[in-house]
Design a protein around this motif. Sequence first.
Motif, short mmCIF file in Angstrom:
data_model
loop_
_atom_site.label_atom_id
_atom_site.label_comp_id
_atom_site.label_asym_id
_atom_site.label_seq_id
_atom_site.Cartn_x
_atom_site.Cartn_y
_atom_site.Cartn_z
N GLU A 22 0.83 -1.21 0.00
CA GLU A 22 0.00 0.00 0.00
C GLU A 22 0.86 1.26 0.00
N GLN A 23 2.17 1.10 0.19
CA GLN A 23 3.07 2.25 0.25
C GLN A 23 3.50 2.67 -1.16
N PRO A 24 3.95 3.95 -1.28
CA PRO A 24 4.59 4.35 -2.53
C PRO A 24 5.99 3.76 -2.62
N CYS A 25 6.59 3.83 -3.78
CA CYS A 25 7.97 3.38 -4.01
C CYS A 25 8.91 4.10 -3.03
N VAL A 26 9.80 3.36 -2.36
CA VAL A 26 10.70 4.00 -1.39
C VAL A 26 11.76 4.86 -2.08
N VAL A 27 11.99 4.63 -3.36
CA VAL A 27 13.02 5.39 -4.06
C VAL A 27 12.45 6.68 -4.65
N CYS A 28 11.36 6.58 -5.42
CA CYS A 28 10.88 7.76 -6.16
C CYS A 28 9.48 8.21 -5.78
N GLY A 29 8.77 7.42 -4.94
CA GLY A 29 7.46 7.84 -4.48
C GLY A 29 6.30 7.49 -5.40
N ALA A 30 6.57 6.78 -6.49
CA ALA A 30 5.49 6.41 -7.42
C ALA A 30 4.56 5.38 -6.78
N GLU A 31 3.31 5.41 -7.20
CA GLU A 31 2.33 4.41 -6.74
C GLU A 31 2.41 3.18 -7.65
N GLY A 32 1.80 2.08 -7.19
CA GLY A 32 1.76 0.88 -8.01
C GLY A 32 3.06 0.10 -7.89
N VAL A 33 3.30 -0.45 -6.69
CA VAL A 33 4.60 -1.04 -6.38
C VAL A 33 4.62 -2.57 -6.45
N ALA A 77 16.53 2.27 2.16
CA ALA A 77 15.27 1.78 1.60
C ALA A 77 14.49 1.00 2.64
N ILE A 78 15.18 0.10 3.35
CA ILE A 78 14.52 -0.69 4.39
C ILE A 78 14.03 0.22 5.51
N ASN A 79 14.88 1.18 5.91
CA ASN A 79 14.51 2.11 6.98
C ASN A 79 13.26 2.90 6.61
N THR A 80 13.20 3.38 5.36
CA THR A 80 12.04 4.15 4.89
C THR A 80 10.77 3.29 4.92
N ALA A 81 10.88 2.06 4.43
CA ALA A 81 9.72 1.18 4.38
C ALA A 81 9.23 0.86 5.79
#
Length: 91
Positions: A22-33, A77-81
Amino acid sequence: MQSKGKPAQTVSERTYVSKLAEQPCVVCGAEGVEIHEFEQGAWHAAVPLCPPCHRGPQGWHGSRQRWTLRKMDMVKAINTAVARAWEAANG
Ligand SMILES: [Zn+2]
Ligand SMILES: [Zn+2]
């Protein structure tokens, strides 16, 4: 997500992965991951990535240029997620 030969996800893993999706992409913020595991079966350290940041030519499985441009690496990336999942669960 589940492929042959992999052990079935535990309930905890399945719940966590569904939250990540349900989250956006951790790198660029795009939806649909899509969910990427840095280590096979390590679902609690998996991250949501959009297809270009995941499997694209400049994604994790490619040159990783999209990652380096945004100064993103595996630990960040893991920290952000985890931080986003934690916020979603605990307000
Ligand atoms: Zn992305
Ligand atoms: Zn992957």
